[in-house]
Design a protein around this motif. Sequence first.
Motif, PDB file in Angstrom:
ATOM      1  N   GLY A  27      36.195  29.643  52.176  1.00  0.00           N
ATOM      2  CA  GLY A  27      37.284  30.524  51.745  1.00  0.00           C
ATOM      3  C   GLY A  27      38.356  29.777  50.981  1.00  0.00           C
ATOM      4  N   TYR A  28      38.631  28.549  51.397  1.00  0.00           N
ATOM      5  CA  TYR A  28      39.645  27.752  50.704  1.00  0.00           C
ATOM      6  C   TYR A  28      39.230  27.470  49.263  1.00  0.00           C
ATOM      7  CZ  TYR A  28      42.547  23.704  49.532  1.00  0.00           C
ATOM      8  OH  TYR A  28      43.402  22.840  48.899  1.00  0.00           O
ATOM      9  N   ARG A  29      37.980  27.046  49.106  1.00  0.00           N
ATOM     10  CA  ARG A  29      37.505  26.733  47.758  1.00  0.00           C
ATOM     11  C   ARG A  29      37.477  27.991  46.893  1.00  0.00           C
ATOM     12  NH1 ARG A  29      32.212  23.064  48.104  1.00  0.00           N
ATOM     13  NH2 ARG A  29      32.600  23.072  45.841  1.00  0.00           N
ATOM     14  N   ALA A  30      37.011  29.111  47.446  1.00  0.00           N
ATOM     15  CA  ALA A  30      36.978  30.354  46.669  1.00  0.00           C
ATOM     16  C   ALA A  30      38.381  30.828  46.340  1.00  0.00           C
ATOM     17  CB  ALA A  30      36.221  31.420  47.459  1.00  0.00           C
ATOM     18  N   SER A  31      39.289  30.686  47.307  1.00  0.00           N
ATOM     19  CA  SER A  31      40.676  31.130  47.080  1.00  0.00           C
ATOM     20  C   SER A  31      41.366  30.261  46.037  1.00  0.00           C
ATOM     21  CB  SER A  31      41.455  31.091  48.392  1.00  0.00           C
ATOM     22  OG  SER A  31      40.879  31.955  49.335  1.00  0.00           O
ATOM     23  N   GLU A 126      52.225  24.309  32.735  1.00  0.00           N
ATOM     24  CA  GLU A 126      52.702  24.508  34.115  1.00  0.00           C
ATOM     25  C   GLU A 126      52.297  23.300  34.954  1.00  0.00           C
ATOM     26  OE1 GLU A 126      52.673  28.037  37.526  1.00  0.00           O
ATOM     27  OE2 GLU A 126      50.997  27.856  36.150  1.00  0.00           O
ATOM     28  N   ARG A 127      53.214  22.834  35.800  1.00  0.00           N
ATOM     29  CA  ARG A 127      52.928  21.663  36.624  1.00  0.00           C
ATOM     30  C   ARG A 127      51.779  21.939  37.596  1.00  0.00           C
ATOM     31  NH1 ARG A 127      58.549  19.498  38.958  1.00  0.00           N
ATOM     32  NH2 ARG A 127      57.118  18.954  40.666  1.00  0.00           N
ATOM     33  N   VAL A 128      50.801  21.016  37.613  1.00  0.00           N
ATOM     34  CA  VAL A 128      49.616  21.208  38.451  1.00  0.00           C
ATOM     35  C   VAL A 128      49.971  21.146  39.931  1.00  0.00           C
ATOM     36  CG1 VAL A 128      47.388  20.207  39.080  1.00  0.00           C
ATOM     37  CG2 VAL A 128      48.056  20.360  36.679  1.00  0.00           C
ATOM     38  N   ASP A 129      50.871  20.214  40.307  1.00  0.00           N
ATOM     39  CA  ASP A 129      51.191  20.079  41.725  1.00  0.00           C
ATOM     40  C   ASP A 129      51.848  21.327  42.280  1.00  0.00           C
ATOM     41  OD1 ASP A 129      53.401  19.428  40.061  1.00  0.00           O
ATOM     42  OD2 ASP A 129      54.442  18.634  41.817  1.00  0.00           O
ATOM     43  N   GLN A 130      52.659  21.979  41.467  1.00  0.00           N
ATOM     44  CA  GLN A 130      53.299  23.203  41.919  1.00  0.00           C
ATOM     45  C   GLN A 130      52.291  24.331  42.072  1.00  0.00           C
ATOM     46  OE1 GLN A 130      56.356  23.589  42.958  1.00  0.00           O
ATOM     47  NE2 GLN A 130      56.935  21.473  42.514  1.00  0.00           N
ATOM     48  N   ARG A 131      51.338  24.354  41.187  1.00  0.00           N
ATOM     49  CA  ARG A 131      50.311  25.384  41.289  1.00  0.00           C
ATOM     50  C   ARG A 131      49.514  25.226  42.599  1.00  0.00           C
ATOM     51  NH1 ARG A 131      47.151  26.017  35.626  1.00  0.00           N
ATOM     52  NH2 ARG A 131      46.410  27.867  36.732  1.00  0.00           N
ATOM     53  N   TYR A 132      49.119  23.969  42.901  1.00  0.00           N
ATOM     54  CA  TYR A 132      48.354  23.737  44.125  1.00  0.00           C
ATOM     55  C   TYR A 132      49.199  24.004  45.369  1.00  0.00           C
ATOM     56  CZ  TYR A 132      44.188  21.787  41.942  1.00  0.00           C
ATOM     57  OH  TYR A 132      43.018  21.634  41.240  1.00  0.00           O
ATOM     58  N   ARG A 133      50.453  23.629  45.334  1.00  0.00           N
ATOM     59  CA  ARG A 133      51.319  23.843  46.490  1.00  0.00           C
ATOM     60  C   ARG A 133      51.460  25.325  46.794  1.00  0.00           C
ATOM     61  NH1 ARG A 133      55.418  21.174  44.817  1.00  0.00           N
ATOM     62  NH2 ARG A 133      54.678  19.190  45.678  1.00  0.00           N
ATOM     63  N   LEU A 134      51.668  26.109  45.764  1.00  0.00           N
ATOM     64  CA  LEU A 134      51.823  27.550  45.951  1.00  0.00           C
ATOM     65  C   LEU A 134      50.510  28.176  46.439  1.00  0.00           C
ATOM     66  CD1 LEU A 134      53.549  30.071  45.700  1.00  0.00           C
ATOM     67  CD2 LEU A 134      52.885  30.238  43.290  1.00  0.00           C
ATOM     68  N   ALA A 135      49.391  27.745  45.848  1.00  0.00           N
ATOM     69  CA  ALA A 135      48.096  28.304  46.248  1.00  0.00           C
ATOM     70  C   ALA A 135      47.761  27.927  47.695  1.00  0.00           C
ATOM     71  CB  ALA A 135      47.010  27.815  45.303  1.00  0.00           C
ATOM     72  N   GLU A 136      48.023  26.675  48.063  1.00  0.00           N
ATOM     73  CA  GLU A 136      47.699  26.241  49.418  1.00  0.00           C
ATOM     74  C   GLU A 136      48.562  26.938  50.457  1.00  0.00           C
ATOM     75  OE1 GLU A 136      48.058  22.028  49.380  1.00  0.00           O
ATOM     76  OE2 GLU A 136      46.016  21.704  48.636  1.00  0.00           O
TER      77      GLU A 136
END
Length: 461
Positions: A27-31, A126-136
């Motif tokens: 689910g994490y990878r799909a999300s 768009e900053r990649v780290d912010q994208r991952y932080r929000l998604a996680e």
Amino acid sequence: MTSLRRFLVISVLSALMLVNFIAALHGYRASMAEAESLFDQKLSEMAAQFAAMPLPDFESPPSADDQQMVFQIFSAKAKLLWRSSHAPAEIISDELGFGEHNFNDYRWRTLVYENPDSGRRVVVAERVDQRYRLAESVILESIVPVVLILPVAGILIWLIIGHGLKSLDVLAKILRRKSPDDFGAVKVDGAPVELQPVIQSVNSMLSRLSASFERERRFSADAAHELRTPISAIKMHLHNIREELPSGSESLGSLSKDVDRLAHLVDQMLLLHRTTPDHYPAKFEQISLENLAREAIAECYTDFAQKQQTIELDGDVARVDGDRFALGILLQNLLNNASKYTQQGGRIELITQTRGAQVWLTVADNGPGISTEAQRRVFERFYRLGGDRHSSGAAGCGLGLSIVEHIAELHGAKIVMATGLDERGLAVSIVFPVSLTAGKNSQASLGAGKSLRRGSREEAQ
């Protein structure tokens, strides 16, 4: 694993955690892939909006931004028209489409879009780290409850498995409540299919045990008839032969002793079998050990008189719950042993005492006694101190104390051995637990008169 319930709970929880982990990872990878798609779609929409905005052909002042997303807008002639304040003055990327680039000390997700009508080119990043932080953060909010629910699931699984294993507890209680002579079939209402083979096996074993004990009972009855009858006949013939042969025949005397020993052995073997606690049909009642001791002394009087031994009865009024026949055999065996192995003119004392929650029945003598090592073996079947050539010359078969042990076990009593009279000899004590009614009766009798602390004595000389 010593507990089936614990094993099942741990196994089910482990399997549940493994499945949840695999599901959460998938689910994490799909999300994350879905979140990437949504963020990229957002960049595409933003780039299209910038490309359609009416802008002058000269550079406008930089626009304020939030340091997480920047943009650049170039004319068809590659002239910078507008940018965000944190975007570099140089074009970030010339390649159309999505990509990733480094600037301002961060990794950025970029999109280069070109308006087909005006030729205007827009770069958004768009900053990649912010994208991952929000998604996680979004994904973890959905995964954490699944992890936190595991303790609750463990409790539920424990209760469910316990309910499923309830039939085993019922079976165990039924077997614990069975008396030693109860070989009836076990029945468990509502037993599951998985437990039926166990119940059937237990019932089959009980049936075989019942048949085995029945064979033993038949053997006991048959042996009593088949062995005692010919021995009695031999004794009768010996009596007749004694009348015919000259008096004082040494061979005839030896034969008489051997026949008496054989008769004694048969009687003791049958008593040993009859007093086995597992199938002895005991009839418990309130018994006065003092009166029972008087009767046993009277029955053994001849043995004491022949050896000119003194027998004394002393002690408190003591009552126990017991089987009269079995306790009579116990007393006779203890007194016979004391008489056999005590020297001519020796002294034997029978004592009854109430000590708190216990009743002590002791037979003590001033004979040679036995060693501590031998005390551990005297209850073995057919064991005799010194073997058949014991210095006392007394006939025996080594079963007397084995019978005493059976009867003590039948009454929940324990046997204590110590030094006998005059700092020598042997004292054998049977320690009975006092029942509630026996304790009350004993206290009442003691209150009525302590003169029963035995001034009465019986002597045979």
